[in-house]
Design a protein around this motif. Structure first.
Motif, PDB file in Angstrom:
ATOM      1  N   LEU A  21      12.136 -12.990  -0.200  1.00 47.77           N
ATOM      2  CA  LEU A  21      11.575 -12.096   0.807  1.00 47.77           C
ATOM      3  C   LEU A  21      11.303 -10.729   0.225  1.00 47.77           C
ATOM      4  CD1 LEU A  21      13.810 -12.958   3.875  1.00 47.77           C
ATOM      5  CD2 LEU A  21      11.509 -13.780   3.370  1.00 47.77           C
ATOM      6  N   ALA A  22      10.121 -10.203   0.538  1.00 47.08           N
ATOM      7  CA  ALA A  22       9.734  -8.891   0.048  1.00 47.08           C
ATOM      8  C   ALA A  22      10.329  -7.803   0.912  1.00 47.08           C
ATOM      9  CB  ALA A  22       8.211  -8.769   0.051  1.00 47.08           C
ATOM     10  N   GLY A  23      10.573  -6.643   0.305  1.00 43.42           N
ATOM     11  CA  GLY A  23      11.062  -5.496   1.052  1.00 43.42           C
ATOM     12  C   GLY A  23       9.914  -4.647   1.545  1.00 43.42           C
ATOM     13  N   CYS A  24      10.248  -3.501   2.122  1.00 47.75           N
ATOM     14  CA  CYS A  24       9.226  -2.615   2.679  1.00 47.75           C
ATOM     15  C   CYS A  24       8.679  -1.709   1.595  1.00 47.75           C
ATOM     16  CB  CYS A  24       9.825  -1.787   3.801  1.00 47.75           C
ATOM     17  SG  CYS A  24      10.489  -2.781   5.137  1.00 47.75           S
ATOM     18  N   ALA A  25       8.042  -2.307   0.627  1.00 44.28           N
ATOM     19  CA  ALA A  25       7.483  -1.544  -0.483  1.00 44.28           C
ATOM     20  C   ALA A  25       6.050  -1.962  -0.716  1.00 44.28           C
ATOM     21  CB  ALA A  25       8.301  -1.772  -1.758  1.00 44.28           C
ATOM     22  N   THR A  26       5.301  -1.105  -1.339  1.00 47.97           N
ATOM     23  CA  THR A  26       3.913  -1.412  -1.640  1.00 47.97           C
ATOM     24  C   THR A  26       3.820  -2.034  -3.015  1.00 47.97           C
ATOM     25  OG1 THR A  26       3.141   0.411  -0.288  1.00 47.97           O
ATOM     26  CG2 THR A  26       1.615  -0.428  -1.934  1.00 47.97           C
ATOM     27  N   THR A  27       3.116  -3.137  -3.120  1.00 46.23           N
ATOM     28  CA  THR A  27       2.920  -3.796  -4.407  1.00 46.23           C
ATOM     29  C   THR A  27       1.440  -3.736  -4.741  1.00 46.23           C
ATOM     30  OG1 THR A  27       2.774  -5.885  -3.222  1.00 46.23           O
ATOM     31  CG2 THR A  27       4.880  -5.345  -4.216  1.00 46.23           C
ATOM     32  N   PRO A  28       1.028  -2.905  -5.703  1.00 48.93           N
ATOM     33  CA  PRO A  28      -0.375  -2.624  -5.934  1.00 48.93           C
ATOM     34  C   PRO A  28      -1.163  -3.768  -6.527  1.00 48.93           C
ATOM     35  CG  PRO A  28       0.997  -1.588  -7.608  1.00 48.93           C
ATOM     36  CD  PRO A  28       1.920  -2.148  -6.590  1.00 48.93           C
ATOM     37  N   ASP A  29      -0.512  -4.724  -7.157  1.00 45.60           N
ATOM     38  CA  ASP A  29      -1.260  -5.738  -7.887  1.00 45.60           C
ATOM     39  C   ASP A  29      -1.375  -7.055  -7.140  1.00 45.60           C
ATOM     40  OD1 ASP A  29      -1.484  -3.918  -9.893  1.00 45.60           O
ATOM     41  OD2 ASP A  29       0.244  -4.669 -11.019  1.00 45.60           O
ATOM     42  N   GLU A  30      -1.255  -7.030  -5.810  1.00 49.10           N
ATOM     43  CA  GLU A  30      -1.325  -8.283  -5.067  1.00 49.10           C
ATOM     44  C   GLU A  30      -2.706  -8.903  -5.202  1.00 49.10           C
ATOM     45  OE1 GLU A  30      -0.601 -10.144  -0.650  1.00 49.10           O
ATOM     46  OE2 GLU A  30      -0.036  -8.092  -1.100  1.00 49.10           O
ATOM     47  N   PRO A  31      -2.791 -10.209  -5.500  1.00 52.12           N
ATOM     48  CA  PRO A  31      -4.077 -10.861  -5.636  1.00 52.12           C
ATOM     49  C   PRO A  31      -4.832 -10.876  -4.323  1.00 52.12           C
ATOM     50  CG  PRO A  31      -2.289 -12.221  -6.482  1.00 52.12           C
ATOM     51  CD  PRO A  31      -1.670 -11.096  -5.738  1.00 52.12           C
ATOM     52  N   GLU A  32      -6.147 -10.853  -4.419  1.00 55.31           N
ATOM     53  CA  GLU A  32      -6.983 -10.939  -3.232  1.00 55.31           C
ATOM     54  C   GLU A  32      -7.125 -12.377  -2.790  1.00 55.31           C
ATOM     55  OE1 GLU A  32      -8.238  -8.417  -1.599  1.00 55.31           O
ATOM     56  OE2 GLU A  32      -7.405  -6.953  -2.997  1.00 55.31           O
ATOM     57  N   ALA A  33      -7.210 -12.596  -1.473  1.00 53.91           N
ATOM     58  CA  ALA A  33      -7.498 -13.927  -0.954  1.00 53.91           C
ATOM     59  C   ALA A  33      -8.992 -14.177  -1.050  1.00 53.91           C
ATOM     60  CB  ALA A  33      -7.040 -14.031   0.500  1.00 53.91           C
ATOM     61  N   THR A  34      -9.378 -15.428  -1.227  1.00 52.77           N
ATOM     62  CA  THR A  34     -10.781 -15.778  -1.226  1.00 52.77           C
ATOM     63  C   THR A  34     -11.297 -15.739   0.198  1.00 52.77           C
ATOM     64  OG1 THR A  34     -10.264 -18.110  -1.015  1.00 52.77           O
ATOM     65  CG2 THR A  34     -10.457 -17.240  -3.238  1.00 52.77           C
ATOM     66  N   THR A  35     -12.600 -15.823   0.374  1.00 57.36           N
ATOM     67  CA  THR A  35     -13.195 -15.685   1.695  1.00 57.36           C
ATOM     68  C   THR A  35     -13.412 -17.010   2.385  1.00 57.36           C
ATOM     69  OG1 THR A  35     -15.392 -15.712   0.673  1.00 57.36           O
ATOM     70  CG2 THR A  35     -14.379 -13.560   1.053  1.00 57.36           C
ATOM     71  N   ASP A  36     -13.006 -18.138   1.764  1.00 62.44           N
ATOM     72  CA  ASP A  36     -13.210 -19.419   2.423  1.00 62.44           C
ATOM     73  C   ASP A  36     -12.159 -19.634   3.498  1.00 62.44           C
ATOM     74  OD1 ASP A  36     -10.895 -20.172   1.131  1.00 62.44           O
ATOM     75  OD2 ASP A  36     -11.905 -21.360  -0.409  1.00 62.44           O
ATOM     76  N   ALA A  37     -12.311 -20.754   4.241  1.00 67.37           N
ATOM     77  CA  ALA A  37     -11.462 -20.992   5.397  1.00 67.37           C
ATOM     78  C   ALA A  37      -9.998 -21.127   5.008  1.00 67.37           C
ATOM     79  CB  ALA A  37     -11.929 -22.243   6.135  1.00 67.37           C
ATOM     80  N   ALA A  38      -9.731 -21.628   3.810  1.00 71.32           N
ATOM     81  CA  ALA A  38      -8.347 -21.838   3.385  1.00 71.32           C
ATOM     82  C   ALA A  38      -7.657 -20.536   3.009  1.00 71.32           C
ATOM     83  CB  ALA A  38      -8.310 -22.806   2.209  1.00 71.32           C
ATOM     84  N   ALA A  39      -8.451 -19.469   2.751  1.00 70.06           N
ATOM     85  CA  ALA A  39      -7.906 -18.175   2.349  1.00 70.06           C
ATOM     86  C   ALA A  39      -6.937 -18.316   1.190  1.00 70.06           C
ATOM     87  CB  ALA A  39      -7.238 -17.485   3.535  1.00 70.06           C
ATOM     88  N   CYS A  40      -7.364 -19.072   0.175  1.00 73.04           N
ATOM     89  CA  CYS A  40      -6.510 -19.285  -0.991  1.00 73.04           C
ATOM     90  C   CYS A  40      -6.369 -18.000  -1.789  1.00 73.04           C
ATOM     91  CB  CYS A  40      -7.102 -20.383  -1.887  1.00 73.04           C
ATOM     92  SG  CYS A  40      -7.187 -22.005  -1.097  1.00 73.04           S
ATOM     93  N   MET A  41      -5.206 -17.792  -2.368  1.00 73.21           N
ATOM     94  CA  MET A  41      -4.997 -16.654  -3.246  1.00 73.21           C
ATOM     95  C   MET A  41      -5.762 -16.862  -4.552  1.00 73.21           C
ATOM     96  SD  MET A  41      -0.864 -16.250  -2.669  1.00 73.21           S
ATOM     97  CE  MET A  41      -0.682 -14.850  -3.769  1.00 73.21           C
ATOM     98  N   ASP A  42      -6.269 -15.796  -5.078  1.00 70.35           N
ATOM     99  CA  ASP A  42      -7.010 -15.859  -6.337  1.00 70.35           C
ATOM    100  C   ASP A  42      -6.049 -15.513  -7.473  1.00 70.35           C
ATOM    101  OD1 ASP A  42      -8.863 -15.917  -8.345  1.00 70.35           O
ATOM    102  OD2 ASP A  42      -9.816 -14.015  -7.809  1.00 70.35           O
TER     103      ASP A  42
END
Length: 318
Positions: A21-42
């Motif tokens: 579980l993540a804490g209440c912190a900002t993680t700048p390098d989070e991968p973007e989700a794709t725009t398809d219906a599955a919203a897969c992580m890139d």
């Protein structure tokens, strides 16, 4: 991205989920989700993730070999074994075995079965990446830089140093089916509740433990019903059927414990859901629904556990 920080279970109860579980912190390098219906992580494969050699039986406790110290700048994921099941989709509760290795030493940090939902943003993206949009039956290798995991503080509880890269191996076993304990009618331990604040005494029978998840309601309460994911407040005592010893309890700490039902080992959480506040229950949990069958992977690995639980309160997770 800001995350929700949920109450953690005591370490002796916590599933691997609590470490994910993540804490209440900002993680700048989070991968973007794709725009398809599955919203897969890139999360593409890379030289570092491709270079990790993993051995060991699927759904067991794997080993990993890689050049150390390993220092990553971005998140990478390689599918080491491609399963032949359906592809995981957002919201699927997945039974997995997650094993983490120190990028500095190459040593295993923890290895444990647990359940997490695909796309659950309360979970670090480094762990979500390992189960995202892959066929069931797959084994993935994720190389997680510190910025996508425990950051500059590390995680002292499990031995991750500040700024350390972690290698994560996940076996995507199956979609979790609803887990309901069977009624415990034979070889139920004797329970004597203490007076004046004394902890209860549980006497295990001199028999082999059950291989099933079983529970007996010793006293039914009349309060609200515990729902899946609730933050539940309990008094509890945990005993190993293997050793006969108490390995953890809240009674001697002077106050009950509060944690989410999905932040503890599977068998314990399943025993709470559907029970009423005020109930007293005892549950026996086989290794595969506790800390796994590998005795080397956890100090309680390979052991059948018994928990006596008094449910004092429950509230919906915020």
């Amino acid at each position: 991205m800001n995350r929700v920080l949920r109450r953690a279970a005591p370490l002796a109860l916590a599933s691997a989920t609590a470490l994910l579980l993540a804490g209440c912190a900002t993680t700048p390098d989070e991968p973007e989700a794709t725009t398809d219906a599955a919203a897969c992580m890139d999360v593409p494969a890379g030289e570092l993730s491709d270079g990790v050699k993993v051995d060991g039986e699927f759904a067991g406790s794997p080993t990993a070999e890689f050049a150390t110290p390993l220092e990553a700048e971005k998140l990478e994921r390689t599918v080491a074994i491609e399963g032949d099941g359906d592809e995981t989709a957002a919201g699927d509760p997945m039974n997995i075995v997650v094993t983490a290795f120190s990028g500095t030493s190459g040593e295993a940090i923890f290895s444990q079965p647990t359940t997490i939902k695909v796309g659950d943003e309360q979970v670090f993206e480094s762990f979500r990446a390992g189960i995202d949009c892959v066929p069931v039956g797959s084994r993935t290798v994720t190389v997680a830089p510190a910025s996508t995991l425990y950051g500059d503080t590390g995680n002292e509880t499990i031995g991750v140093a500040a700024g350390e890269t972690v290698v994560i191996v996940i076996d995507v076993v199956e979609v979790q089916e609803p887990l309901t304990p069977a009624e415990w009618t034979e070889n139920v331990p004797e329970v004597k509740f203490g007076a004046d604040g004394e902890p209860p005494v549980v006497t295990l029978p001199a028999t082999d433990p059950s291989t099933e998840l079983q529970m007996k309601v010793l006293e039914e309460g009349d309060g609200g019903e515990v729902q899946d994911g609730d933050n539940v407040t309990v008094q509890y005592q945990g005993i190993s059927w293997t050793t006969g010893e108490i390995f953890d309890q809240s009674y001697t700490r002077g106050e009950p414990a509060t944690f989410p039902t999905d932040g503890v080992i599977q068998g314990f959480g399943a025993a709470l859901v559907g029970q009423k506040v005020g109930s007293k229950v005892i549950v026996t949990i086989p290794p595969e629904l506790a800390y796994g069958t590998d005795a080397a992977a956890h100090e309680l690995g390979g052991q059948t556990l018994v928990f006596l639980v008094e449910i004092e309160g429950t509230e919906a997770a915020s």
